[in-house]
Motif scaffolding. Structure first.
Motif, mmCIF file in Angstrom:
data_model
loop_
_atom_site.group_PDB
_atom_site.id
_atom_site.type_symbol
_atom_site.label_atom_id
_atom_site.label_comp_id
_atom_site.label_asym_id
_atom_site.label_seq_id
_atom_site.Cartn_x
_atom_site.Cartn_y
_atom_site.Cartn_z
ATOM 1 N N PRO A 50 0.686 -1.407 0.518
ATOM 2 C CA PRO A 50 0.236 0.345 0.044
ATOM 3 C C PRO A 50 0.888 1.113 -0.136
ATOM 4 N N PRO A 51 0.823 2.449 -0.643
ATOM 5 C CA PRO A 51 0.816 3.915 -0.605
ATOM 6 C C PRO A 51 1.310 3.931 0.820
ATOM 7 N N PRO A 52 1.442 4.415 1.018
ATOM 8 C CA PRO A 52 2.100 6.134 3.015
ATOM 9 C C PRO A 52 0.298 6.587 2.588
ATOM 10 N N PRO A 53 0.274 6.027 4.487
ATOM 11 C CA PRO A 53 -0.879 6.989 4.967
ATOM 12 C C PRO A 53 -1.305 8.584 4.062
ATOM 13 N N ALA A 54 -2.651 8.674 4.001
ATOM 14 C CA ALA A 54 -2.672 10.194 3.444
ATOM 15 C C ALA A 54 -2.297 11.571 3.747
ATOM 16 N N ASP A 55 -1.982 11.007 5.245
ATOM 17 C CA ASP A 55 -1.562 12.611 5.255
ATOM 18 C C ASP A 55 -0.050 12.020 5.431
ATOM 19 N N HIS A 56 0.777 10.963 5.780
ATOM 20 C CA HIS A 56 2.433 10.876 4.922
ATOM 21 C C HIS A 56 2.237 10.966 4.340
ATOM 22 N N LEU A 57 2.000 10.554 3.382
ATOM 23 C CA LEU A 57 1.677 11.078 1.113
ATOM 24 C C LEU A 57 2.336 12.331 1.429
ATOM 25 N N GLY A 58 0.959 13.250 1.716
ATOM 26 C CA GLY A 58 0.736 14.584 1.956
ATOM 27 C C GLY A 58 1.968 14.918 2.219
ATOM 28 N N GLN A 59 2.790 15.152 3.429
ATOM 29 C CA GLN A 59 4.403 15.237 4.008
ATOM 30 C C GLN A 59 5.207 15.192 2.841
ATOM 31 N N LEU A 60 4.992 13.715 1.788
ATOM 32 C CA LEU A 60 6.312 13.921 1.199
ATOM 33 C C LEU A 60 5.897 14.305 -0.431
ATOM 34 N N VAL A 61 4.928 14.974 -0.504
ATOM 35 C CA VAL A 61 4.266 15.737 -1.755
ATOM 36 C C VAL A 61 4.844 16.794 -1.719
ATOM 37 N N ARG A 62 4.806 17.593 -0.207
ATOM 38 C CA ARG A 62 5.337 19.052 -0.251
ATOM 39 C C ARG A 62 6.573 19.206 -0.474
ATOM 40 N N LEU A 63 7.624 18.570 0.341
ATOM 41 C CA LEU A 63 8.781 18.089 0.038
ATOM 42 C C LEU A 63 9.128 18.262 -0.959
ATOM 43 N N ALA A 64 8.554 17.018 -2.033
ATOM 44 C CA ALA A 64 9.102 16.553 -2.896
ATOM 45 C C ALA A 64 8.998 17.682 -3.947
ATOM 46 N N VAL A 65 7.834 18.760 -3.697
ATOM 47 C CA VAL A 65 7.327 19.926 -4.926
ATOM 48 C C VAL A 65 7.989 20.660 -4.171
ATOM 49 N N ARG A 66 8.788 21.430 -3.376
ATOM 50 C CA ARG A 66 9.139 22.420 -3.006
ATOM 51 C C ARG A 66 10.789 22.061 -3.311
ATOM 52 N N ILE A 67 11.049 21.157 -3.754
ATOM 53 C CA ILE A 67 12.954 20.853 -4.046
ATOM 54 C C ILE A 67 12.347 20.831 -5.357
ATOM 55 N N LEU A 68 11.284 20.290 -6.012
ATOM 56 C CA LEU A 68 11.193 20.434 -7.851
ATOM 57 C C LEU A 68 11.155 21.893 -8.044
ATOM 58 N N GLY A 69 10.591 22.652 -6.935
ATOM 59 C CA GLY A 69 9.930 24.274 -7.651
ATOM 60 C C GLY A 69 11.814 24.924 -7.799
ATOM 61 N N LEU A 70 12.054 25.078 -6.846
ATOM 62 C CA LEU A 70 13.737 25.569 -6.880
ATOM 63 C C LEU A 70 14.923 24.306 -7.739
ATOM 64 N N ALA A 71 14.606 23.102 -7.786
ATOM 65 C CA ALA A 71 15.471 22.607 -9.092
ATOM 66 C C ALA A 71 15.159 23.621 -10.391
ATOM 67 N N LEU A 72 13.470 23.660 -10.793
ATOM 68 C CA LEU A 72 13.464 24.302 -11.624
ATOM 69 C C LEU A 72 13.249 25.680 -12.067
ATOM 70 N N GLY A 73 13.817 26.851 -11.352
ATOM 71 C CA GLY A 73 14.162 28.316 -11.135
ATOM 72 C C GLY A 73 13.698 28.767 -10.894
#
Length: 364
Positions: A268-291
């Protein structure tokens, strides 16, 4: 006994197995189990699930299983083992024994612990890259080392663990690593650890990985958000220690899923609240990588949040929607940019830029 009484007790069985019932509820369950063979069998199966997740558990004087030390962290990771288990424990507020930032890692570790017995006799099964199940676990042993070392936990494998220079920067600064010197050092170290562990039994590797994970979860930084707010550079990326725990959760889940797929088992995937934490971290790093100059794209995860990635000075060029699990698998290197299921409108080139950059962040 009415059908409602029967179903009510069944809803309590998972919490009974984890030792989290109030005294009056324990007595209700005990009375019911004495006269209901089907619930007694289900109770024994759930008790075995708890044993699988956290090792043998003793019983108290009233026959109620002793509470597992970290049982409240494990419930969601066990949902593939028992629907009753996850449903019942979701309905009861958890009392984590670690701070919120470390709960996803604790749950991911529990999920992998629950899966590993299925690898018995199948450790040479190919998983990813050129790794079998044994090597994949050895990789995780190596991957947890940098955070463990930064928290004062010594390496469990001889050799030279990867170390980053930790400059004194402000809390919360994030730097995408790129092709820094750590890449070569990391490749050498993970190969070294895998070679070492292939000379040992899988049980010995499991024991060392479990002990290192337990040490991470026992560290003061896993319990104190103020300590975990300190930023540190690991694997070429500077994040607060709290977010490095999320990175460990992310990778542990990804490789648990890899092993499950190799063994033909659904993870199973991570629980929804855990998954949300992972998504927000990845989005923040993706935004910085895009510039700040990339064509702006409105990015959303299905049923969740949305962000504008890229330039803040231009109109949005496109919209991109991904399932949160698919987004994490893309960032984790398990989807090619052109293959990930998605919804898009607008400039396809701008969308492709976001997808390709996300896939390049496979350090997660």
């Amino acid at each position: 006994m009415t059908e409602d009484d029967h179903e009510g007790v069944r809803d309590l069985l998972a919490a009974w197995a984890f030792g989290t019932l109030a005294p009056e509820e324990r007595q209700t369950v005990a009375d019911h189990l004495a006269g209901c063979a089907s619930c007694a069998a289900e109770a024994e199966r759930l008790r075995e699930t708890v044993r699988l997740l956290d090792g043998p558990a003793g019983n108290g004087a009233d026959g109620q299983p002793d509470a597992a030390p970290t049982a409240d962290l494990y419930a969601e990771s066990a949902q593939d083992l028992s629907g009753v288990l996850s449903a019942a424990l979701r309905a009861r507020p958890a009392l984590p024994r670690v701070a919120g930032h470390a709960v996803p890692y604790a749950a991911a570790v529990a999920g992998l612990k629950a899966l590993l017995p299925e690898a018995e006799g199948r450790w040479p099964t190919p998983v990813v890259h050129d790794w079998d199940v044994h090597a994949t676990l050895a990789h995780l042993l190596a991957a947890d080392e940098p955070l463990a070392g930064r928290l004062g936990i010594g390496p469990r494998v001889p050799g030279t663990p990867v170390e980053d220079e930790d400059e004194d920067e402000g809390e919360g600064d994030v730097e995408a690593g790129g092709e820094a010197d750590w890449v070569g050092a990391w490749n050498r170290r993970t190969a070294e650890v895998i070679a070492h562990e292939h000379g040992r039994t899988p049980a010995e590797t499991v024991a060392d990985w479990s002990a290192q994970a337990a040490a991470l979860l026992a560290a003061p930084e896993a319990h104190d958000p103020e300590l975990a707010a300190r930023a540190t550079t690991l694997m070429g990326v500077r994040l607060p220690v709290a977010e490095h725990f999320l990175v460990r959760a992310f990778e542990t889940w990804i490789h648990t899923d890899d092993i499950g797929r190799a063994l033909g088992l659904a993870v199973p995937p991570p629980p929804a609240d855990h998954l949300g934490q992972l998504v927000r971290l990845a989005v923040r790093i993706l935004g910085l990588a895009l510039g700040p100059t990339a064509p702006p794209v409105l990015f959303a995860v299905t049923g969740g949040e949305q962000w504008v990635l890229g330039s803040e000075d231009e109109p949005v060029a496109a919209e991109l929607t991904l399932d949160p699990v698919d987004f994490c698998l893309l960032v984790g290197g398990r989807y090619a940019p052109e293959e990930v299921p998605r919804g898009t409108t607008g400039d396809e080139a701008a969308v492709r830029n976001v997808l390709e950059r996300a896939a390049s962040l496979s350090w997660l």
